[in-house]
Design an enzyme around this catalytic site. Structure first.
Site: not given
Ligand SMILES: NC(=O)c1ccc[n+]([C@@H]2O[C@H](COP(=O)([O-])OP(=O)(O)OC[C@H]3O[C@@H](n4cnc5c(N)ncnc54)[C@H](OP(=O)(O)O)[C@@H]3O)[C@@H](O)[C@H]2O)c1
Length: 320
Positions: A11-12, A37, A61-62, A102, A126, A130, A151
């Site tokens: 991911g990022q 997973d 994460a989703y 988040t 979401y 979380k 963000w």
């Protein structure tokens, strides 16, 4: 040497953490979705047993905020069940667990910056999953650090900045939501933060608990898009108009908080890491991405720009 195990390597944040750990010579074992997973108890136990890390960082994460509305079970498995499972497994080894959460756990009605003790009131699936993940981690393992951020953008993966650069290259007008405010956070700063928390935890000097860590300063999606377009112009020679619109102008499946500004000073006081001003980081990422981008041939005929249409509030926590 301190060894850190990372989940969510693709991911990022995962990719930026790998890059930063490499620069710092940190012993990092990075596992992506193809490797395990995070909601599979056997795979998580096997990874911990094999690595025996001094700390574990979960960047998986989703994150598809709108899609989560139609896939609540999948979002709950990855964002709520899996963090609890990982925390429970870490507790067996007393391995410190660094988990990322988040700003979308908040409903956005507060005036000013959210602090860690503010009550959570998520607006959508979401955010709810979380928040449930945070609670599961707290219940399963005392030796945890939860880092709420907001963000997120960077050079890797899908994010708002890269979407704005693409659209700025295609359109003469971008219409972007201007009534949602928050703190844009560069993956560079966030990776610095999670590694600092992991290293402190591995040295047994972490103060367990929940922290906010986000880019310095607050803006709107329109403000962020305007800064990205301005930073791109010297590279592209293009300066499309960035028009402010309201959330109502562009309804999305998931509601987003109108204000999700996060106060990061507790994290800074505790772990000594402070993000750079969001404008500076956004400019740096744009420069890095466009400096690499192939320059269009002078002779190439100008492509007819496609008609302008509203830029929605980001699909995940950034436009995908
Ligand atoms: N992005 C934001 O604006 C933002 C804002 C606030 C908080 N956060 C939080 O920050 C953290 C990092 O976000 P990010 O932007 O780096 O997310 P991202 O780019 O979407 O990366 C998430 C990674 O998790 C992986 N993943 C998904 N399901 C998995 C599973 N079951 N097992 C293993 N890996 C799985 C994904 O792999 P696949 O792609 O292969 O599924 C992806 O590589 C997350 O906790 C997120 O909730 C993000």
């Amino acid at each position: 040497m301190t060894r850190i195990l990372l989940f969510g390597a693709g991911g990022q944040l995962g990719r930026e953490t790998i890059a930063l750990a490499g620069e710092r010579g940190i012993d990092l074992i990075a596992l992506g979705h193809a490797d395990l997973d995070i909601s599979d108890p056997v795979a998580v136990a096997r990874a911990l047993e094999a690595a025996r890390p001094d700390a574990l960082v979960n960047a998986a994460a989703y994150t598809a905020v709108d899609k989560a509305e139609s896939k609540p079970d999948l979002a709950a498995r990855i964002n709520a069940f899996a963090p609890g499972l990982i925390a429970e497994r870490c507790a067996r080894y007393r391995t410190p667990f660094i988990h990322v959460s988040t700003d979308y756990v908040f409903d956005g009605t507060k005036r000013g910056a959210y602090v860690e003790a503010d009550p959570v009131a998520p607006l959508g699936v979401y955010g709810r999953t979380k928040a449930a993940g945070e609670a599961a981690v707290r219940a399963a393992h005392e030796r945890h650090v939860i880092v709420r951020t907001s963000w997120v953008y960077g050079a890797h993966g899908n994010n708002f900045l890269k979407t704005m650069l693409r659209l700025a290259g295609e359109r003469d007008q971008l219409r972007v939501v201007a009534d949602q405010r928050g703190c844009p956070t560069a993956t560079r700063d966030l990776a610095e933060a999670v590694l600092a928390a992991a290293l402190a935890a591995a040295q047994g000097d972490a103060r367990w608990g929940t922290y906010h860590f986000a880019g310095r300063g607050v803006t709107t999606w329109h403000g962020l898009a305007s800064a990205i377009v301005a930073a791109a112009e010297p590279h592209t020679g293009r300066k499309p108009e960035v028009t402010p619109i309201t959330t109502a102008d562009y309804p999305t499946p998931a509601s987003r908080p109108k204000n999700s500004e996060l106060a990061s000073d507790l994290f800074e006081r505790t772990f000594g890491v402070r993000a750079a001003p969001w404008e500076q980081r956004a400019r740096e990422v744009v420069d890095a991405l466009l400096a690499k981008a192939p320059q269009p041939e002078a002779s190439e005929p100008e492509k007819a720009p496609s008609p302008s249409s509203a830029i929605p509030a980001p699909q995940s926590e950034e436009a995908s």
